[in-house]
Design a protein around this motif. Structure first.
Motif, PDB file in Angstrom:
ATOM      1  N   LEU A  51     -17.451 -27.697 -13.444  1.00  0.00           N
ATOM      2  CA  LEU A  51     -16.105 -27.054 -13.445  1.00  0.00           C
ATOM      3  C   LEU A  51     -16.054 -26.061 -12.158  1.00  0.00           C
ATOM      4  CD1 LEU A  51     -15.745 -26.078 -17.152  1.00  0.00           C
ATOM      5  CD2 LEU A  51     -14.619 -28.026 -15.962  1.00  0.00           C
ATOM      6  N   ASP A  52     -14.944 -26.272 -11.339  1.00  0.00           N
ATOM      7  CA  ASP A  52     -14.898 -25.335 -10.312  1.00  0.00           C
ATOM      8  C   ASP A  52     -14.604 -24.009 -10.623  1.00  0.00           C
ATOM      9  OD1 ASP A  52     -13.626 -25.133  -7.465  1.00  0.00           O
ATOM     10  OD2 ASP A  52     -12.803 -23.817  -8.635  1.00  0.00           O
ATOM     11  N   PRO A  53     -15.235 -22.939 -10.140  1.00  0.00           N
ATOM     12  CA  PRO A  53     -15.113 -21.618 -10.550  1.00  0.00           C
ATOM     13  C   PRO A  53     -13.751 -21.195 -10.982  1.00  0.00           C
ATOM     14  CG  PRO A  53     -16.573 -21.590  -8.978  1.00  0.00           C
ATOM     15  CD  PRO A  53     -15.719 -23.067  -8.889  1.00  0.00           C
ATOM     16  N   ASP A  54     -12.792 -21.632 -10.383  1.00  0.00           N
ATOM     17  CA  ASP A  54     -11.451 -21.073 -10.658  1.00  0.00           C
ATOM     18  C   ASP A  54     -10.553 -22.516 -11.443  1.00  0.00           C
ATOM     19  OD1 ASP A  54     -11.490 -18.658  -9.361  1.00  0.00           O
ATOM     20  OD2 ASP A  54     -11.529 -19.480  -7.628  1.00  0.00           O
ATOM     21  N   VAL A  55     -11.529 -23.254 -12.179  1.00  0.00           N
ATOM     22  CA  VAL A  55     -10.736 -24.419 -12.820  1.00  0.00           C
ATOM     23  C   VAL A  55      -9.546 -23.886 -13.613  1.00  0.00           C
ATOM     24  CG1 VAL A  55     -12.266 -24.020 -14.736  1.00  0.00           C
ATOM     25  CG2 VAL A  55     -11.147 -26.340 -14.124  1.00  0.00           C
ATOM     26  N   VAL A  56      -8.501 -24.621 -13.763  1.00  0.00           N
ATOM     27  CA  VAL A  56      -7.487 -24.495 -14.647  1.00  0.00           C
ATOM     28  C   VAL A  56      -7.148 -25.509 -15.618  1.00  0.00           C
ATOM     29  CG1 VAL A  56      -4.950 -24.098 -14.949  1.00  0.00           C
ATOM     30  CG2 VAL A  56      -6.046 -23.114 -13.068  1.00  0.00           C
ATOM     31  N   ALA A  57      -7.040 -25.131 -16.955  1.00  0.00           N
ATOM     32  CA  ALA A  57      -6.931 -26.151 -17.927  1.00  0.00           C
ATOM     33  C   ALA A  57      -5.523 -25.824 -18.838  1.00  0.00           C
ATOM     34  CB  ALA A  57      -7.699 -26.092 -19.096  1.00  0.00           C
ATOM     35  N   ARG A  58      -4.551 -26.997 -18.723  1.00  0.00           N
ATOM     36  CA  ARG A  58      -3.196 -26.765 -19.008  1.00  0.00           C
ATOM     37  C   ARG A  58      -2.801 -27.594 -20.164  1.00  0.00           C
ATOM     38  NH1 ARG A  58      -0.840 -27.717 -12.768  1.00  0.00           N
ATOM     39  NH2 ARG A  58      -1.366 -29.938 -13.236  1.00  0.00           N
ATOM     40  N   THR A  59      -2.003 -27.019 -21.313  1.00  0.00           N
ATOM     41  CA  THR A  59      -2.062 -27.788 -22.646  1.00  0.00           C
ATOM     42  C   THR A  59      -0.511 -27.433 -22.672  1.00  0.00           C
ATOM     43  OG1 THR A  59      -2.387 -26.179 -24.143  1.00  0.00           O
ATOM     44  CG2 THR A  59      -4.252 -27.448 -23.243  1.00  0.00           C
ATOM     45  N   GLU A  60       0.175 -27.933 -23.841  1.00  0.00           N
ATOM     46  CA  GLU A  60       1.515 -27.449 -24.110  1.00  0.00           C
ATOM     47  C   GLU A  60       1.679 -26.342 -24.494  1.00  0.00           C
ATOM     48  OE1 GLU A  60      -0.001 -30.443 -25.216  1.00  0.00           O
ATOM     49  OE2 GLU A  60       1.108 -32.163 -25.608  1.00  0.00           O
ATOM     50  N   ALA A  61       0.523 -25.896 -24.848  1.00  0.00           N
ATOM     51  CA  ALA A  61       0.521 -24.285 -25.497  1.00  0.00           C
ATOM     52  C   ALA A  61       0.327 -23.170 -24.343  1.00  0.00           C
ATOM     53  CB  ALA A  61      -0.563 -24.149 -26.557  1.00  0.00           C
ATOM     54  N   GLY A  62      -0.019 -23.740 -23.021  1.00  0.00           N
ATOM     55  CA  GLY A  62      -0.203 -22.746 -22.094  1.00  0.00           C
ATOM     56  C   GLY A  62      -1.453 -23.173 -21.005  1.00  0.00           C
ATOM     57  N   VAL A  63      -1.725 -22.264 -20.409  1.00  0.00           N
ATOM     58  CA  VAL A  63      -2.857 -22.072 -19.302  1.00  0.00           C
ATOM     59  C   VAL A  63      -3.901 -21.408 -19.563  1.00  0.00           C
ATOM     60  CG1 VAL A  63      -3.197 -22.074 -16.835  1.00  0.00           C
ATOM     61  CG2 VAL A  63      -1.097 -22.597 -17.787  1.00  0.00           C
ATOM     62  N   THR A  64      -5.101 -22.013 -19.493  1.00  0.00           N
ATOM     63  CA  THR A  64      -6.471 -21.294 -19.336  1.00  0.00           C
ATOM     64  C   THR A  64      -7.157 -21.140 -18.099  1.00  0.00           C
ATOM     65  OG1 THR A  64      -6.716 -21.767 -21.626  1.00  0.00           O
ATOM     66  CG2 THR A  64      -8.888 -21.165 -20.549  1.00  0.00           C
ATOM     67  N   ALA A  65      -7.655 -20.106 -17.565  1.00  0.00           N
ATOM     68  CA  ALA A  65      -8.168 -20.312 -16.071  1.00  0.00           C
ATOM     69  C   ALA A  65      -9.527 -19.604 -16.177  1.00  0.00           C
ATOM     70  CB  ALA A  65      -7.083 -19.243 -15.093  1.00  0.00           C
ATOM     71  N   GLY A  66     -10.334 -20.164 -15.359  1.00  0.00           N
ATOM     72  CA  GLY A  66     -11.613 -19.697 -15.266  1.00  0.00           C
ATOM     73  C   GLY A  66     -12.597 -20.625 -15.770  1.00  0.00           C
ATOM     74  N   ALA A  67     -13.842 -20.761 -15.117  1.00  0.00           N
ATOM     75  CA  ALA A  67     -14.727 -21.767 -15.552  1.00  0.00           C
ATOM     76  C   ALA A  67     -15.463 -21.286 -17.102  1.00  0.00           C
ATOM     77  CB  ALA A  67     -15.972 -21.767 -14.550  1.00  0.00           C
ATOM     78  N   ARG A  68     -15.596 -20.245 -17.121  1.00  0.00           N
ATOM     79  CA  ARG A  68     -16.183 -19.799 -18.350  1.00  0.00           C
ATOM     80  C   ARG A  68     -15.384 -19.821 -19.785  1.00  0.00           C
ATOM     81  NH1 ARG A  68     -21.182 -17.468 -17.700  1.00  0.00           N
ATOM     82  NH2 ARG A  68     -21.365 -16.899 -19.645  1.00  0.00           N
ATOM     83  N   ALA A  69     -14.029 -19.619 -19.438  1.00  0.00           N
ATOM     84  CA  ALA A  69     -12.991 -19.688 -20.424  1.00  0.00           C
ATOM     85  C   ALA A  69     -12.817 -21.130 -20.734  1.00  0.00           C
ATOM     86  CB  ALA A  69     -11.673 -18.884 -19.991  1.00  0.00           C
ATOM     87  N   VAL A  70     -12.585 -21.888 -19.685  1.00  0.00           N
ATOM     88  CA  VAL A  70     -12.414 -23.322 -19.826  1.00  0.00           C
ATOM     89  C   VAL A  70     -13.576 -23.984 -20.602  1.00  0.00           C
ATOM     90  CG1 VAL A  70     -12.026 -25.607 -18.696  1.00  0.00           C
ATOM     91  CG2 VAL A  70     -10.671 -23.418 -18.054  1.00  0.00           C
ATOM     92  N   ALA A  71     -15.085 -23.784 -20.214  1.00  0.00           N
ATOM     93  CA  ALA A  71     -15.938 -24.250 -20.651  1.00  0.00           C
ATOM     94  C   ALA A  71     -16.074 -24.079 -22.218  1.00  0.00           C
ATOM     95  CB  ALA A  71     -17.283 -23.635 -19.962  1.00  0.00           C
ATOM     96  N   SER A  72     -15.792 -22.659 -22.348  1.00  0.00           N
ATOM     97  CA  SER A  72     -15.817 -22.269 -24.040  1.00  0.00           C
ATOM     98  C   SER A  72     -14.729 -23.331 -24.788  1.00  0.00           C
ATOM     99  CB  SER A  72     -15.441 -20.948 -24.176  1.00  0.00           C
ATOM    100  OG  SER A  72     -16.241 -19.989 -23.645  1.00  0.00           O
TER     101      SER A  72
END
Length: 284
Positions: A199-220
């Motif tokens: 994962l890029d350190p500043d990775v962004v995960a996007r869903t219908e519910a919203g956005v999660t940013a940062g590798a640790r949060a996305v990895a979790s």
């Protein structure tokens, strides 16, 4: 009848607006990556100008830039909340708006930059575009995003690091497949460090519910995919590498990836069954 908020006699204000249109369209295009949405944002600014009591505006250029920025921010947030498909980026055509617009576009807003900008949160994107590309002071940027000037400066700084460090989107499908397989393996095995490596350190995960940013949060969040076991598999989703989760052999959710260098920079997650059914999914 007309939706135009101005009377026919307001030619002077109309001429002033037209003098700023090229710049406003360039701002909106860099924010939205879509010529049609940029035109919509500029038209909305024109309508709001007519409702504002324009005679009370001391700095029309600053007022219009602020309004267009807020309109674009709302459009980006709405787009991500709905988890819309990424836009097909086409260059903003020069010409037709005079030398000022041509000069603004001369620093090149290519597809690569727009793809990288898509990896930013809406607030990061606005801070970077307005300050770094158009010289808007952080005090004004802060008022648009609802943050302090110091926080706006940090938003632009994060965006700047991403933009300056990113080359053209990775086109090596074999490499991307290996990254997808590593993502799946780490998710299934509960390998948190393994996920961080892809994962890029500043990775962004996007869903219908919203956005999660940062590798640790996305990895979790990705660790939850361990429970899918063999039902999660590598796939091409509308031609983009990613992961599809199957139930009884049918896709029930899809994760498509955007790559920067050799890491995953954006994960677009589709959960709604009706939207998954619309995707062209090829299991690998």
């Amino acid at each position: 009848m007309t939706d135009d908020p101005f009377e026919a006699g307001d030619d002077f204000l109309a001429r002033q607006f037209e003098a700023h249109r090229g710049r406003l369209r360039a701002v909106a295009y860099r924010m939205l990556g879509s010529t049609s949405e940029a035109d919509d944002a500029v038209q909305e600014a024109w309508i709001r100008l007519g409702r504002s009591g324009a005679g009370q505006i001391d700095n029309l250029a600053g007022w219009l830039t602020t309004v267009v920025g807020r309109i674009c921010l709302d459009m980006l947030r709405s787009r991500r909340t709905r988890a819309e498909e990424p836009l097909d980026h086409t260059p903003l055509p020069a010409g037709g708006a005079g030398p000022e617009q041509d000069a603004l576009l001369a620093d090149s807003v290519g597809v690569a930059l727009l793809v990288v900008l898509d990896t930013l949160t809406p607030a990061e994107r606005l801070a970077f575009v307005l300050h770094d590309l158009f010289g808007v002071p952080f005090e004004e940027v802060a008022a648009i995003v609802g943050r302090s000037p110091a926080a706006a400066r940090q938003l632009a700084s994060r965006a700047r690091r991403r933009v300056r460090g990113a080359p053209e989107p990775e086109a090596d499908l074999a490499l991307q497949r290996r990254i997808v397989d590593a993502f799946l393996s780490a998710s299934r095995e509960g390998d948190f460090d393994g996920l961080l490596r892809v994962l890029d350190p500043d990775v962004v995960a996007r869903t219908e519910a919203g956005v999660t940013a940062g590798a640790r949060a996305v990895a979790s969040g990705a660790m939850t995919y361990a429970r899918f076991g063999p039902e999660g598999t590598a796939a091409l989703i509308d031609g983009v590498p990613g992961v599809v989760v199957l139930a009884d052999g049918r896709p029930v959710r899809a994760l498509s990836f955007t790559f920067v260098r050799d890491r995953i920079a954006v994960i677009d997650i589709v959960l709604a069954p009706e939207r998954v059914a619309e995707l062209d999914i090829q299991v690998l």
